[in-house]
Design a protein around this motif. Structure first.
Motif, PDB file in Angstrom:
ATOM      1  N   GLN A 241       0.912  -1.318  -0.006  1.00  0.00           N
ATOM      2  CA  GLN A 241       0.012  -0.242  -0.003  1.00  0.00           C
ATOM      3  C   GLN A 241       0.923   1.106   0.076  1.00  0.00           C
ATOM      4  O   GLN A 241       1.716   1.362   0.968  1.00  0.00           O
ATOM      5  N   PHE A 242       0.621   2.118  -0.873  1.00  0.00           N
ATOM      6  CA  PHE A 242       1.408   3.129  -0.971  1.00  0.00           C
ATOM      7  C   PHE A 242       1.301   4.247   0.151  1.00  0.00           C
ATOM      8  O   PHE A 242      -0.011   4.574   0.432  1.00  0.00           O
ATOM      9  N   ALA A 243       2.490   4.548   0.752  1.00  0.00           N
ATOM     10  CA  ALA A 243       2.337   5.686   1.759  1.00  0.00           C
ATOM     11  C   ALA A 243       3.488   6.557   1.543  1.00  0.00           C
ATOM     12  O   ALA A 243       4.668   6.117   1.605  1.00  0.00           O
ATOM     13  N   ALA A 244       3.389   7.867   1.140  1.00  0.00           N
ATOM     14  CA  ALA A 244       4.835   8.511   0.717  1.00  0.00           C
ATOM     15  C   ALA A 244       5.809   8.403   1.833  1.00  0.00           C
ATOM     16  O   ALA A 244       7.135   8.319   1.422  1.00  0.00           O
ATOM     17  N   ILE A 265       2.589   8.960  -8.186  1.00  0.00           N
ATOM     18  CA  ILE A 265       3.421   8.674  -7.100  1.00  0.00           C
ATOM     19  C   ILE A 265       4.508   9.613  -6.745  1.00  0.00           C
ATOM     20  O   ILE A 265       4.983   9.872  -5.672  1.00  0.00           O
ATOM     21  N   PHE A 266       5.155  10.114  -8.005  1.00  0.00           N
ATOM     22  CA  PHE A 266       6.035  11.084  -7.803  1.00  0.00           C
ATOM     23  C   PHE A 266       5.832  12.401  -7.142  1.00  0.00           C
ATOM     24  O   PHE A 266       6.471  13.133  -6.394  1.00  0.00           O
ATOM     25  N   GLN A 267       4.462  12.830  -7.498  1.00  0.00           N
ATOM     26  CA  GLN A 267       4.182  14.134  -7.047  1.00  0.00           C
ATOM     27  C   GLN A 267       3.720  14.010  -5.586  1.00  0.00           C
ATOM     28  O   GLN A 267       3.903  14.964  -4.890  1.00  0.00           O
ATOM     29  N   SER A 268       3.394  12.753  -5.449  1.00  0.00           N
ATOM     30  CA  SER A 268       3.095  12.506  -3.706  1.00  0.00           C
ATOM     31  C   SER A 268       4.498  12.431  -2.771  1.00  0.00           C
ATOM     32  O   SER A 268       4.510  13.219  -1.964  1.00  0.00           O
ATOM     33  N   LEU A 269       5.384  12.223  -3.629  1.00  0.00           N
ATOM     34  CA  LEU A 269       6.801  11.903  -2.917  1.00  0.00           C
ATOM     35  C   LEU A 269       7.223  13.339  -2.626  1.00  0.00           C
ATOM     36  O   LEU A 269       7.910  13.860  -1.682  1.00  0.00           O
ATOM     37  N   LEU A 270       7.057  14.194  -3.985  1.00  0.00           N
ATOM     38  CA  LEU A 270       7.642  15.679  -3.859  1.00  0.00           C
ATOM     39  C   LEU A 270       6.901  16.586  -2.811  1.00  0.00           C
ATOM     40  O   LEU A 270       7.430  17.211  -2.187  1.00  0.00           O
ATOM     41  N   ASP A 271       5.719  16.081  -2.723  1.00  0.00           N
ATOM     42  CA  ASP A 271       4.742  17.034  -1.831  1.00  0.00           C
ATOM     43  C   ASP A 271       4.903  16.571  -0.327  1.00  0.00           C
ATOM     44  O   ASP A 271       4.256  17.077   0.541  1.00  0.00           O
ATOM     45  N   GLU A 272       5.563  15.358  -0.113  1.00  0.00           N
ATOM     46  CA  GLU A 272       5.615  14.648   1.248  1.00  0.00           C
ATOM     47  C   GLU A 272       6.255  15.817   2.146  1.00  0.00           C
ATOM     48  O   GLU A 272       7.400  16.087   2.152  1.00  0.00           O
ATOM     49  N   ALA A 273       5.617  16.209   3.147  1.00  0.00           N
ATOM     50  CA  ALA A 273       6.281  17.262   4.113  1.00  0.00           C
ATOM     51  C   ALA A 273       7.632  16.881   4.785  1.00  0.00           C
ATOM     52  O   ALA A 273       8.213  17.705   5.182  1.00  0.00           O
ATOM     53  N   GLY A 447     -13.674  11.895 -18.224  1.00  0.00           N
ATOM     54  CA  GLY A 447     -12.512  12.310 -17.552  1.00  0.00           C
ATOM     55  C   GLY A 447     -12.355  13.706 -17.575  1.00  0.00           C
ATOM     56  O   GLY A 447     -12.444  14.306 -18.458  1.00  0.00           O
ATOM     57  N   ARG A 448     -12.003  14.360 -16.318  1.00  0.00           N
ATOM     58  CA  ARG A 448     -11.645  15.720 -16.124  1.00  0.00           C
ATOM     59  C   ARG A 448     -10.516  15.964 -15.646  1.00  0.00           C
ATOM     60  O   ARG A 448     -10.151  15.099 -14.730  1.00  0.00           O
ATOM     61  N   PRO A 449      -9.520  16.898 -15.877  1.00  0.00           N
ATOM     62  CA  PRO A 449      -8.150  17.116 -15.151  1.00  0.00           C
ATOM     63  C   PRO A 449      -8.343  17.312 -13.873  1.00  0.00           C
ATOM     64  O   PRO A 449      -9.284  17.785 -13.292  1.00  0.00           O
ATOM     65  N   ASP A 450      -7.425  16.612 -13.171  1.00  0.00           N
ATOM     66  CA  ASP A 450      -7.169  16.744 -11.701  1.00  0.00           C
ATOM     67  C   ASP A 450      -5.723  16.693 -11.572  1.00  0.00           C
ATOM     68  O   ASP A 450      -4.717  16.000 -12.044  1.00  0.00           O
ATOM     69  N   GLU A 451      -5.378  17.682 -10.664  1.00  0.00           N
ATOM     70  CA  GLU A 451      -3.970  18.080 -10.395  1.00  0.00           C
ATOM     71  C   GLU A 451      -3.183  16.954  -9.841  1.00  0.00           C
ATOM     72  O   GLU A 451      -2.025  16.625 -10.242  1.00  0.00           O
TER      73      GLU A 451
END
Length: 511
Positions: A241-244, A265-273, A447-451
């Motif tokens: 299970q992914f958890a940054a 996945i990479f966006q979540s790693l970059l955003d991990e506080a 589908g609509r864009p989502d950041e």
């Protein structure tokens, strides 16, 4: 690639002989198996299946998160000629019942609980006459392996010898415009040749530490994950299970060098506080895809995560999972704007509506031909003939361009699909389920864009007379009926859907 490895059994034997003591698998709980130990664990599964009457052509399904047991069962079953059907861990009971039934699955391997899902409970009372046994990986699996005797090591070797490169190894179900998933038949040699080409293109190396976040039920985590690592001599680290924060800790602790995954996945790693600069210092290679990748994300992966090579690839289930890939050394702009060149042995054409080849740089439907093209759809010769022509060309349904260097760029998505968090979402399949709701008369999903997710579903609904038009209640119902990535995030109630002169919904107006 190890020589002449065109079946799973041959691959397991050769990998164990070449790297017997090197770690192949490291679990989240710290357990580790060498290449030789993994081979023996797979043979133990083979013995258990043979002792229960398993034979070439029988089918198993695995409905469970990433784990060493998942790979061991798949390897042990397929090396003796059984066929693997992976099930998405987000599936609900009706979705799983449909695939298990049409696949005539004899053994289902699952878990008691994952993310609150009771898989066995969701199947209770459903019509699955071919299903003989449900085996729980987290409850009594060792006992199941040892409960029946009668198949020795010689029997396993004989069964392995009876499997050929062109025998079917797996059936991965993929949705289509009809709304009903179709089973894609792939052979042993197709998988191994395709992902040898992928490995050569992206540069997966002997000794790499490969963190597998992509789910094993998907080609990206299965064939481009633990299978190709057996070919290349890489050590795998499955993530259930992914958890940054946890992934960052694993990368640092285990000196992970390879991390494929969708852009989210990479966006979540970059955003991990809590991320520290040295957490990702060991990363050398990332392979992404399943959605368009903006250049700024690739630059941030280079600059902030320190990943030397960020590459992209393109494929579909019907092409054994891979058609093309970018190459080490390709500039950021090229990686972000293309999906690379075809892997060796694979041909492509771009054609117009009359099947005439288009000029270089002009858009056309992408056709693919080569060893990687599926054997066909399970029990569906009509759909197979509609997808693969008499000359062996696979119609992808994707619109693409190709430059003078051979690099492909996908400009329009196939068959109206959108991609949510790396998962393909087919509107027809979601719409078919929504039409079962008592308030829904007609529906179109886009589908609509989502950041964060790339795209998310938006349902445009013509309600039945007297319908409540309750967005929250409808979305809640959807969560009970379908995998979470398919669930529309927003709902719009309308009097009529926009259609053209032939009555087809004009989806572009809904986006």
């Amino acid at each position: 690639m190890l020589p002449d490895l065109l079946t799973m059994g041959g691959l397991l034997d050769a990998a164990a002989a070449r790297w017997p003591d090197r770690p192949y698998l490291k679990e989240e709980d710290g357990c580790s198996l060498s290449f030789a130990a993994f081979r023996e664990a797979a043979r133990r599964v083979s013995r258990a299946l043979l002792a229960r009457g398993g034979r070439k052509g029988d089918r198993i399904a695995i409905w469970a998160p990433n784990s060493g047991a998942w790979a061991i069962i798949a390897a042990g079953a397929t090396q003796i000629g059984l066929q693997l059907i992976p099930l998405n861990t987000r599936f609900k009971g009706a979705e799983a019942e449909d695939i298990l039934g049409r696949g005539k699955v004899r053994w289902l391997f699952t878990v008691r609980d994952f993310l609150g899902f009771d898989y066995a409970g969701m199947l209770a009372g459903r019509d699955l006459p071919e299903l003989e046994e449900t085996v729980f990986l987290d409850d009594g699996f060792d006992g199941w392996l040892d409960a029946v005797t009668g198949a020795d090591d010689a029997a396993v070797s004989a069964a392995i010898a009876g499997v050929g490169p062109d025998d079917i190894v797996d059936i991965l179900f993929t949705s289509g415009t009809t709304g009903r998933p179709k089973g894609v038949l792939s052979s042993h040699s197709q998988n191994l040749r395709t992902f040898q080409g992928w490995a050569d293109a992206v540069g997966l190396r002997e000794g790499d530490h490969y963190l597998i976040v992509n789910p094993f039920f998907h080609t990206f985590g299965y064939k481009a994950g633990w299978v190709v690592s057996l070919q290349q001599g890489a050590t795998i680290f499955p993530v259930s299970q992914f958890a940054a924060a946890k992934v960052l800790a694993t990368i640092a602790q285990e000196k992970i060098t390879v991390l494929p995954g969708p852009p989210t996945i990479f966006q979540s790693l970059l955003d991990e506080a809590g991320r520290k600069p040295d957490d990702t210092a060991s990363l050398r290679l990332a392979v992404t895809g399943a959605a368009s990748v903006p250049p700024i994300l690739i630059r941030r992966m280079h600059d902030e995560l320190g990943i030397a090579e960020v590459l992209t690839a393109y494929g579909l289930t019907e092409s054994s999972g891979c058609v093309s890939a970018t190459q080490a050394g390709d500039p950021v702009e090229l990686v972000a704007s293309s999906c690379g060149r075809p892997i060796p042995g694979v041909e492509v054409r771009l054609v117009d509506a009359e099947d005439r080849d288009v000029a270089t740089g002009e858009p056309g439907e992408l056709l693919v031909r080569g060893f990687n093209v599926m054997k066909g759809y399970l029990d569906d010769p009509k759909a197979t003939a509609e997808t693969i022509d008499a000359d062996g060309w696979l119609r992808t349904g994707d619109i693409a361009t190709q430059d003078e260097r051979g690099y492909l760029r996908i400009t329009d998505r196939a068959k109206d699909l959108f991609i949510c968090g790396g998962f393909n979402c087919y509107p027809a399949e979601i719409e078919a389920r929504l039409l079962e709701h008592p308030d829904v008369a007609r529906v179109a999903v886009v589908g609509r864009p989502d950041e964060r997710m790339g795209e998310v579903g938006h349902a445009v609904i013509v309600p039945k007379p007297g319908a409540a038009r309750d967005d929250k209640a409808l979305i809640s119902w959807c969560r009970e009926q379908m995998a979470n990535y398919k669930v529309p995030r927003t709902v719009e109630w309308v009097d009529e859907l926009p259609v053209n002169a032939s009555g087809k919904v004009q989806r572009f107006l809904l986006k």
